[in-house]
Design an enzyme around this catalytic site. Structure first.
Site, PDB file in Angstrom:
ATOM      1  N   ASP A  11      43.147  48.838  46.676  1.00 38.98           N
ATOM      2  CA  ASP A  11      41.614  48.621  46.493  1.00 38.98           C
ATOM      3  C   ASP A  11      41.520  47.089  46.490  1.00 38.98           C
ATOM      4  OD1 ASP A  11      38.906  48.866  46.302  1.00 38.98           O
ATOM      5  OD2 ASP A  11      39.100  50.265  44.588  1.00 38.98           O
ATOM      6  N   ASP A  63      31.372  52.445  48.182  1.00 41.88           N
ATOM      7  CA  ASP A  63      31.307  53.792  47.500  1.00 41.88           C
ATOM      8  C   ASP A  63      30.142  54.908  47.985  1.00 41.88           C
ATOM      9  OD1 ASP A  63      33.535  52.317  46.671  1.00 41.88           O
ATOM     10  OD2 ASP A  63      33.100  52.899  44.523  1.00 41.88           O
TER      11      ASP A  63
HETATM   12  C1  GLA Z   1      36.237  50.930  43.942  1.00 43.85           C
HETATM   13  C2  GLA Z   1      36.684  52.222  44.965  1.00 43.85           C
HETATM   14  C3  GLA Z   1      36.487  53.429  44.555  1.00 43.85           C
HETATM   15  C4  GLA Z   1      37.370  53.605  43.214  1.00 43.85           C
HETATM   16  C5  GLA Z   1      37.074  52.682  42.203  1.00 43.85           C
HETATM   17  C6  GLA Z   1      38.013  52.472  41.155  1.00 43.85           C
HETATM   18  O1  GLA Z   1      34.855  51.176  43.731  1.00 43.85           O
HETATM   19  O2  GLA Z   1      35.754  51.886  46.373  1.00 43.85           O
HETATM   20  O3  GLA Z   1      36.565  54.379  45.435  1.00 43.85           O
HETATM   21  O4  GLA Z   1      38.731  53.726  43.615  1.00 43.85           O
HETATM   22  O5  GLA Z   1      37.006  51.207  42.925  1.00 43.85           O
HETATM   23  O6  GLA Z   1      37.709  51.636  40.156  1.00 43.85           O
END
Ligand code: GLA
Length: 742
Positions: free
Chosen positions: A494, A558
């Protein structure tokens, strides 16, 4: 002019009649990125600012990849009538959807609240819903006049801005019903003759003694007719003493109904209402006769450990057989788990046989030993949408146990830990270790593997993850090897704080770099680790994700459990669709069905049941990884039915690996078409409106020409299409998912 005014007044009157106590704050927002203290001033001229949609992050309003400050402004009249009508008249509540990540809110230039009331600094990540209480006699409130609401927002990374459900933006009096609500979070139970029952509660944090009547109205959304009404004698409750009511109803058709609960307090006349939909199950019950499910192909790299559970339903005990297994592999005939190593690259044709005392099923299967892995989209669970940073060993074990018992027979296999597992600092030798919530990562992985499942983990190429935990920056090799030692099978990587390492507006090479670096490190590990990029679609990652060594890549920010979020993401995937293929898939983010919460307290998904059918159908058509994001220890019957429909899963797992394409797009409906390996097609007809619609395709439409067999995939029944079209009635935000074959 006159006519226009009249229409406006009628509309205004209708709005006020509908909900005169709530002043909507949905329309009329202006927005600018950047930061200037003068932007809070009521007389600042924001006419040149862009119009803002406060149900969408700013990334989707022309500010792709923007992190940093931005402002929102709105002019709003606060009528004193809301105060007059209220029982308690001392304060107003300004409710503002969700802020990503942190905020300062000004009313007519005066600061009325910040950081959700939690202190700290605006640059701290404090994503979430905001509600600020302001005294009715605070001079910042200009009753019956134009007020200017200004929000200063800071985004630390990923999506940013002010965005939430339209219903979350309003100004209202803090009246006696504040802190009082219907708790409708219990699951429906299913009785004889399709009857549904559910315990609902009226709960309050107020010490006021509520005494009144609760009424329930059931409406058929197709006809708008009330089909059932119920009333209590006395509903009496107060803080700590809820009122509980058992709601039961026998639907006459297999569809969702609308249930509206209303409580009216006798003394004050104040009412509280809530509406929800009822579930209906389309997936047929599992037969006791064996049936082999899941994909037709599985890829493993030469010499790397093989772990494959033959997914099969049927009354246990089942006996498993596999013919054609290459040397080096063995099958446990009682559990169906294949393990071992195969050195030589080749496509090995196998035949699986599963039997019990009621019958036998066989299936042709290809074990593809070669460099390409992840040949069909990953099917599994990820901790994030359920537990957020509160994930721990116990929750992961429960998820694994439940997956093994209830889902693995349908092809589900990955158990992925998201953010929140990492210790605060590395060991002296640079090695990463888990924090105290994960006392024994190797032991946990062994447990997951013993069930025939695979284990996933999460990190960031930056120094910190999005949740502020340790990332892999400058420790890529260390981490890849540690994952391999633990037995990890999947890595979600990520971007997060890598934004501070990369140049401010990274070019394509700079965006690829951290992903290629970890690819090189993973290549040194002696096992297959499926590699999932998470960088929210930056640089149109679908164009280069495969070449950079990804097995999947997030195409969006997200997801959250609302129709706006899910449909906004899902129906926007056509641009990436042609780039999906075996071994590399678009990932429009994890599922939001079941109990979700992004933290320790969970709630049932706010998607209606029809929206959930659309969600699973669309993600299956898109050949997206399906990562369940809910509490696996608390799977209700509806959610389980959504996740265990083998014909729906077969669409997702089809070995051709193609994503559906958007075939028809208009304001009212969309049609998506996915080509399947056997020459048939899966077609989703999606109703985007909040009314029933009949959706169909003409039999001579190019998508259907030459196809003569039509099947309803969810109910697993043939569709009798006597006329010149194929289709049917589709519920609001619902779907008709059809398989057409020759
Ligand atoms: C980002 C990602 C999420 C999750 C969070 C964890 O927002 O897009 O899917 O993994 O980080 O902190």
């Amino acid at each position: 002019m006159m006519k226009k005014n009249l229409i406006f007044l009628v509309l205004l009157a209708l709005c006020f009649k509908a909900d005169a106590q709530n002043i909507s704050l949905v329309k009329g927002w202006k927005m600018s990125i950047g930061d200037d203290a003068g932007w809070s001033a009521p007389n600042f001229d924001d006419k040149g600012w862009q119009n803002a949609n406060i149900t969408r992050p700013w990334e989707r309003q022309g500010h792709a990849n923007y992190d940093g400050f931005g402002w929102y402004r709105l002019h709003v009249v606060i009528p004193s009538s809301i105060k007059e009508k209220a029982y308690l008249k001392d304060s107003i509540i300004i409710s503002l959807g969700s802020i990503d990540d942190n905020d300062e809110v000004y009313l007519n230039g005066k600061l009325i609240g910040k950081y959700g009331g939690r202190g700290g600094d605006i640059k701290e990540s404090k994503y979430g819903h905001r509600s600020y209480v302001v005294a009715a006699n605070n001079p910042a409130v200009q009753w019956d006049k134009d007020n200017v609401l200004a929000i200063r927002v800071y985004d630390t990374g990923g999506d940013g801005g002010v965005y939430g459900l339209a219903s979350e933006y309003n100004i209202r009096m803090s009246d006696i019903m504040e802190g009082t609500q219907f708790d409708t979070g219990k699951d429906f139970s299913y009785g004889d003759k399709n009857s549904l029952g559910k315990s609902i509660q009226l709960v309050s944090k107020n010490h006021y003694q509520y005494r009144g009547k609760l009424s329930v109205i059931v409406t058929d959304p197709e006809t708008n007719k009330i089909i059932n009404t119920q009333k209590t004698d006395t509903a009496h409750f107060t803080n700590g003493k809820p009122f509980t009511w058992w709601f039961a109803f026998a639907p006459s058709q297999k569809k969702s109904y609308l249930v509206t609960y209303t409580f009216k307090d006798t003394k004050t006349g104040v009412e509280l209402s809530q509406t929800e939909t009822t579930p209906y199950i389309l997936t047929p019950a599992v037969s006791r006769v064996p049936r082999i499910n899941g994909a037709d192909i599985f890829g493993v790299r030469p010499g790397h450990p093989v772990l494959y559970l033959i997914p099969a339903t049927g009354r246990t005990p089942l006996t498993y057989k596999a013919t054609g297994l290459p040397a080096g592999l063995k099958l446990d005939t009682k559990t169906g788990i294949i393990t071992g190593f195969v050195a030589k690259a080749a496509n090995y044709p196998l035949i699986f046989t599963v039997s019990n005392k009621f019958g036998t099923d066989t299936k042709k299967f290809t074990l593809a030993i070669g460099d390409n892995i992840g040949l069909t989209p990953a099917l599994g669970w990820n901790s994030w949408n359920a537990w957020g940073l509160s994930v721990n060993d116990e929750k992961v074990r429960i998820s694994a146990r439940e997956m093994a018992e209830r889902l693995a027979a349908h092809g589900w296999g990955y158990i992925n830990i998201d953010d929140g597992w990492e210790a605060a600092a590395r060991n002296a030798d640079g090695k990463i270790t888990p924090n105290s919530k994960f006392p024994d990562m190797r032991g946990l992985t062994d447990y997951v593997h013993s069930l025939g499942l695979r284990m996933g983990i999460y990190s960031s190429p930056g120094p910190k993850t999005c949740g502020g935990y340790l990332g892999s920056y400058q420790h890529e090799d260390d981490d890849a090897l540690t994952y391999a030692e633990w037995g990890i099978d999947y890595l979600k990587y990520d971007w997060c704080s890598y934004g501070q390492i990369a140049p401010r507006s990274p070019n394509l090479d700079e965006m690829k770099k951290p992903y290629q670096e970890m690819r090189a490190s993973l290549n040194k590990a002696n096992r297959d680790i499926l590699y999932s990029f998470c960088q929210y679609g930056m640089g149109s990652v679908w164009n280069w994700g495969a070449e950079a060594g990804g097995n999947s890549w997030r195409t969006t920010g997200d997801i959250t459990d609302t129709w706006a979020s899910m449909s906004g993401i899902g129906f926007n995937q056509d641009k990436a669709a042609p780039l999906a293929g075996p071994g590399h898939f678009n990932d429009p983010d994890m599922l939001v069905v079941g109990k979700v919460g992004w933290g320790p307290s969970l709630h049932p998904s706010r998607l209606t049941f029809d929206e959930q059918y659309s969600h699973i159908s669309l993600w299956s058509l898109l050949a997206s990884p399906l990562l369940i994001g809910c509490d696996m220890g608390n799977l209700d019957r509806f959610t389980l039915s959504l996740l265990t429909n083998d014909e729906v899963i077969a669409v997702n797992q089809d070995a051709l690996g193609k994503s559906a394409r958007q075939y028809i797009k208009n304001d009212n409906y969309q049609v998506w078409v996915k080509e399947l390996k056997d020459g048939s097609k899966a077609i989703g007809l999606f109703n985007l409106t909040d009314k029933y619609q009949t959706l169909s395709l003409a039999k001579n439409d190019p998508a259907l020409a030459g196809y003569h067999k039509f099947r309803n995939i969810w109910s697993q029944q043939p569709i009798v299409a006597a006329g010149s079209t194929v289709g049917g009635k589709v519920a609001p935000h619902g779907v008709l998912l059809i398989r057409v074959s020759k």
